[in-house]
Design a protein around this motif. Structure first.
Motif, mmCIF file in Angstrom:
data_model
loop_
_atom_site.group_PDB
_atom_site.id
_atom_site.type_symbol
_atom_site.label_atom_id
_atom_site.label_comp_id
_atom_site.label_asym_id
_atom_site.label_seq_id
_atom_site.Cartn_x
_atom_site.Cartn_y
_atom_site.Cartn_z
ATOM 1 N N PHE A 430 -8.219 6.352 5.836
ATOM 2 C CA PHE A 430 -8.686 4.967 5.769
ATOM 3 C C PHE A 430 -10.180 4.940 5.456
ATOM 4 C CE2 PHE A 430 -5.190 3.899 9.086
ATOM 5 C CZ PHE A 430 -4.216 4.071 8.119
ATOM 6 N N VAL A 431 -10.510 5.433 4.269
ATOM 7 C CA VAL A 431 -11.899 5.490 3.821
ATOM 8 C C VAL A 431 -12.058 4.622 2.579
ATOM 9 C CG1 VAL A 431 -12.291 7.781 4.799
ATOM 10 C CG2 VAL A 431 -11.464 7.558 2.443
ATOM 11 N N LEU A 432 -13.303 4.240 2.321
ATOM 12 C CA LEU A 432 -13.585 3.277 1.257
ATOM 13 C C LEU A 432 -13.017 3.710 -0.089
ATOM 14 C CD1 LEU A 432 -15.085 0.572 1.200
ATOM 15 C CD2 LEU A 432 -17.134 1.807 0.431
ATOM 16 N N ASN A 433 -13.171 4.984 -0.409
ATOM 17 C CA ASN A 433 -12.749 5.458 -1.733
ATOM 18 C C ASN A 433 -11.231 5.614 -1.883
ATOM 19 O OD1 ASN A 433 -15.352 5.483 -2.540
ATOM 20 N ND2 ASN A 433 -15.607 7.704 -2.521
ATOM 21 N N ASN A 434 -10.502 5.367 -0.816
ATOM 22 C CA ASN A 434 -9.034 5.386 -0.906
ATOM 23 C C ASN A 434 -8.447 3.981 -0.989
ATOM 24 O OD1 ASN A 434 -8.363 8.055 -0.970
ATOM 25 N ND2 ASN A 434 -7.901 8.249 1.209
ATOM 26 N N ARG A 435 -9.314 2.970 -1.013
ATOM 27 C CA ARG A 435 -8.849 1.595 -0.750
ATOM 28 C C ARG A 435 -8.613 0.788 -2.023
ATOM 29 N NH1 ARG A 435 -13.045 -2.108 2.211
ATOM 30 N NH2 ARG A 435 -13.404 -2.867 0.083
ATOM 31 N N THR A 436 -7.545 -0.025 -1.998
ATOM 32 C CA THR A 436 -7.270 -1.010 -3.045
ATOM 33 C C THR A 436 -6.883 -2.328 -2.371
ATOM 34 O OG1 THR A 436 -6.478 0.685 -4.595
ATOM 35 C CG2 THR A 436 -5.855 -1.595 -5.054
ATOM 36 N N ILE A 437 -7.501 -3.418 -2.825
ATOM 37 C CA ILE A 437 -7.169 -4.749 -2.294
ATOM 38 C C ILE A 437 -6.751 -5.641 -3.462
ATOM 39 C CG2 ILE A 437 -8.046 -6.807 -1.122
ATOM 40 C CD1 ILE A 437 -10.020 -5.044 0.350
ATOM 41 N N VAL A 438 -5.630 -6.320 -3.298
ATOM 42 C CA VAL A 438 -5.156 -7.264 -4.319
ATOM 43 C C VAL A 438 -4.891 -8.611 -3.645
ATOM 44 C CG1 VAL A 438 -3.411 -7.753 -6.070
ATOM 45 C CG2 VAL A 438 -4.098 -5.387 -5.638
ATOM 46 N N THR A 439 -5.345 -9.678 -4.289
ATOM 47 C CA THR A 439 -5.057 -11.030 -3.787
ATOM 48 C C THR A 439 -4.267 -11.790 -4.850
ATOM 49 O OG1 THR A 439 -7.175 -11.835 -4.631
ATOM 50 C CG2 THR A 439 -7.101 -11.133 -2.325
ATOM 51 N N LEU A 440 -3.437 -12.694 -4.380
ATOM 52 C CA LEU A 440 -2.648 -13.551 -5.272
ATOM 53 C C LEU A 440 -2.827 -14.991 -4.824
ATOM 54 C CD1 LEU A 440 0.942 -13.022 -6.594
ATOM 55 C CD2 LEU A 440 0.390 -15.150 -5.393
ATOM 56 N N THR A 441 -3.252 -15.826 -5.749
ATOM 57 C CA THR A 441 -3.462 -17.241 -5.442
ATOM 58 C C THR A 441 -2.910 -18.097 -6.582
ATOM 59 O OG1 THR A 441 -5.658 -17.199 -6.482
ATOM 60 C CG2 THR A 441 -5.566 -16.778 -4.105
ATOM 61 N N SER A 442 -2.774 -19.380 -6.308
ATOM 62 C CA SER A 442 -2.307 -20.314 -7.323
ATOM 63 C C SER A 442 -3.197 -21.541 -7.320
ATOM 64 C CB SER A 442 -0.860 -20.732 -7.042
ATOM 65 O OG SER A 442 -0.484 -21.775 -7.895
ATOM 66 N N ASN A 443 -3.576 -22.005 -8.513
ATOM 67 C CA ASN A 443 -4.339 -23.251 -8.590
ATOM 68 C C ASN A 443 -3.405 -24.455 -8.712
ATOM 69 O OD1 ASN A 443 -3.401 -23.120 -11.177
ATOM 70 N ND2 ASN A 443 -5.405 -22.732 -12.124
ATOM 71 N N ARG A 444 -2.095 -24.189 -8.504
ATOM 72 C CA ARG A 444 -1.100 -25.266 -8.551
ATOM 73 C C ARG A 444 -0.719 -25.730 -7.158
ATOM 74 N NH1 ARG A 444 1.756 -25.089 -13.364
ATOM 75 N NH2 ARG A 444 2.685 -27.031 -12.636
ATOM 76 N N GLY A 445 -1.470 -25.234 -6.163
ATOM 77 C CA GLY A 445 -1.187 -25.655 -4.790
ATOM 78 C C GLY A 445 -0.145 -24.775 -4.130
ATOM 79 N N THR A 446 0.331 -25.222 -2.991
ATOM 80 C CA THR A 446 1.314 -24.462 -2.220
ATOM 81 C C THR A 446 2.657 -25.164 -2.273
ATOM 82 O OG1 THR A 446 0.751 -25.638 -0.208
ATOM 83 C CG2 THR A 446 -0.468 -23.625 -0.671
ATOM 84 N N LYS A 447 3.660 -24.497 -1.767
ATOM 85 C CA LYS A 447 4.980 -25.134 -1.681
ATOM 86 C C LYS A 447 5.623 -24.776 -0.357
ATOM 87 C CE LYS A 447 7.453 -21.342 -3.890
ATOM 88 N NZ LYS A 447 8.370 -20.936 -4.931
#
Length: 447
Positions: A430-447
């Motif tokens: 769990f070190v910085l160089n092993n890390r990947t972060i992905v986010t998913l968002t929508s500008n169409r709002g939520t459902k």
């Protein structure tokens, strides 16, 4: 008779010392392992459940083996093609035989293996083995049938694409891996799937490469004997020819900086964030992978402090999920969260990161550690409540090590691990160089 004698001579009865039932072993069944001279392995597990037999055929070929550019998704495609008929059985004849046997039959594919299974009455063992042997050695499908199945796979991809978590997983792997074939998911890249209808000759080559005895293990669990299973497997699979192809899977180079990616989802949906670190490959003799197996439920499971805070107390997250399977090569230890309000996305990400950091600094509670390994042990044991469940439980481990013995070794290692071992593994991975972060968002709002 002469033919039978010839077949027997091809078989190397490496028979494995039939496993003795030991009280300390988690896998409680006596089993045998027999290796044929062509490389095929048979694992026979006689059980006390009457009348039924579960046949699992595990091919150590998954999307990880798809090394050529433009050719991802073929391991999964074969999960479809294997039901299109063989030299001696049309698809309709196959269905009729299985229907008469009252058999449950299906298949699945993942990154590392493809698994085919049938569950049926014990008196149908020989016709079912004969049927399966034909498609594993003499699969036969026309180019029009091939195109139909490749288009069915494209339809499956399009259907899955409606699920934001599928896209999240696809982008996560494409971001975390740059050289290794774990960069693509089991479905494959869209452009490769779209090109599949034009690749009939390549599909024949793929079958010739991987549908070989040295990649295959047969598991028979149920109301049968080892002699019965071995004689029939020798009879129908003994002449299967060994291949020579070995994929040169590129190793993933060491990551030199943290990575991020974002996905803009075209339809209304709640936002997601996934935090992943590269973890170790499966092992039943090294401590790091088993240590992180035990840490996962303590740090991120439904009884963890993080879950209690984000899901139950603050109610900012309605799904907190984890993924850290067993793989023959280093894969991802990931935690994903569906966030109920987009303004909390960064907060939730930071809370997940803080939980990772905490376990690099602190030892886990010894009482929680003992409770966690007991829960793992007994939940595994309780799952084996039928012959199909036993064979299904074995499939993962057979795909990795080709022997049930790895289960006993792994759970014995769990018993030896200390809080210090778990913190050491967390600090290593769990070190910085092993890390990947992905986010998913929508500008169409939520459902």
């Amino acid at each position: 008779m002469r033919k039978l004698i010839g077949l027997v001579s091809l078989v190397c009865l490496a028979a494995a010392a039939p496993a003795q039932k030991k009280e300390t072993n988690l896998f409680p069944y006596n089993y045998t392992v027999d290796d044929l001279a062509n490389g095929l392995r048979l694992v026979t597990v006689p059980t006390d459940f009457p009348n039924m037999v579960a046949l699992y055929i595990i091919v150590q070929t998954g999307s990880r083996d798809e090394i050529e550019p433009g050719k991802s998704g073929y391991a999964h495609l074969f999960e479809h093609l294997m039901f299109r008929g063989s030299e001696h059985y049309t698809p309709e004849q196959r269905d009729l035989i299985l229907k008469k046997a009252g058999a449950d039959s299906n298949a699945s594919t993942n990154m590392d293996r493809t698994t085919y299974y049938d569950v049926f009455s014990r008196e149908d063992l020989e016709p079912v083995l004969k049927l399966e042997a034909d498609r594993f050695q003499r699969l036969k499908y026309s180019e029009p049938a091939y195109k139909t199945e490749s288009l069915a796979v494209l339809g499956e991809y399009n259907k899955n694409s409606a699920d934001p978590t599928e896209k999240l997983d696809e982008v996560l792997h494409a971001t975390a891996f740059t050289k290794n074939t774990y960069a693509h998911t089991t479905m494959g890249f869209l452009k490769d799937i779209q090109d599949m209808p034009n690749q009939y000759p390549y599909s024949l080559e793929f079958y010739q490469r991987f549908y070989r005895p040295e990649y295959t293990t047969i598991v028979l669990a149920g109301d049968l004997s080892r002699d019965q299973a071995l004689n029939l497997v020798k009879k129908y699979f003994g002449e299967w020819k060994r291949g020579s192809y070995v994929p040169s899977i590129p190793p993933e180079p060491a990551q030199t900086a943290p990575r991020t990616a974002t996905v803009e989802w075209a339809s209304p949906t709640l936002p997601w964030v996934v935090v992943a670190f590269k973890g170790p490959a499966y092992s039943n003799d090294k401590k790091d992978k088993p240590a992180l197996d035990l840490l996962l439920p303590m740090a991120f499971g439904s009884n963890s402090d993080l879950y209690q805070k984000l899901v139950l107390k603050e109610q900012k997250v309605d799904v907190l999920d984890t993924d850290f399977g067993g793989h023959p090569a280093p894969e991802l230890f990931s935690v994903s969260a569906r966030v109920k309000d987009g303004k909390d996305l960064d907060y939730v990400r930071d809370e997940i990161l803080a939980a990772f950091k905490r376990f690099t600094d602190e030892n886990v509670d010894p009482m929680k550690l003992n409770a966690t390994r007991s829960r793992l042990r007994y939940s595994f044991a309780l799952r084996m409540n039928s012959s199909p469940a036993i064979a299904s439980s074995l499939a993962l481990y057979i795909g990795l090590m080709r022997s049930p013995d790895t289960i006993n070794k792994l759970f014995a290692l769990y018993q030896q691990l200390t809080p210090e071992d778990i913190r050491a593994a967390a600090r290593q991975y769990f070190v910085l160089n092993n890390r990947t972060i992905v986010t998913l968002t929508s500008n169409r709002g939520t459902k």
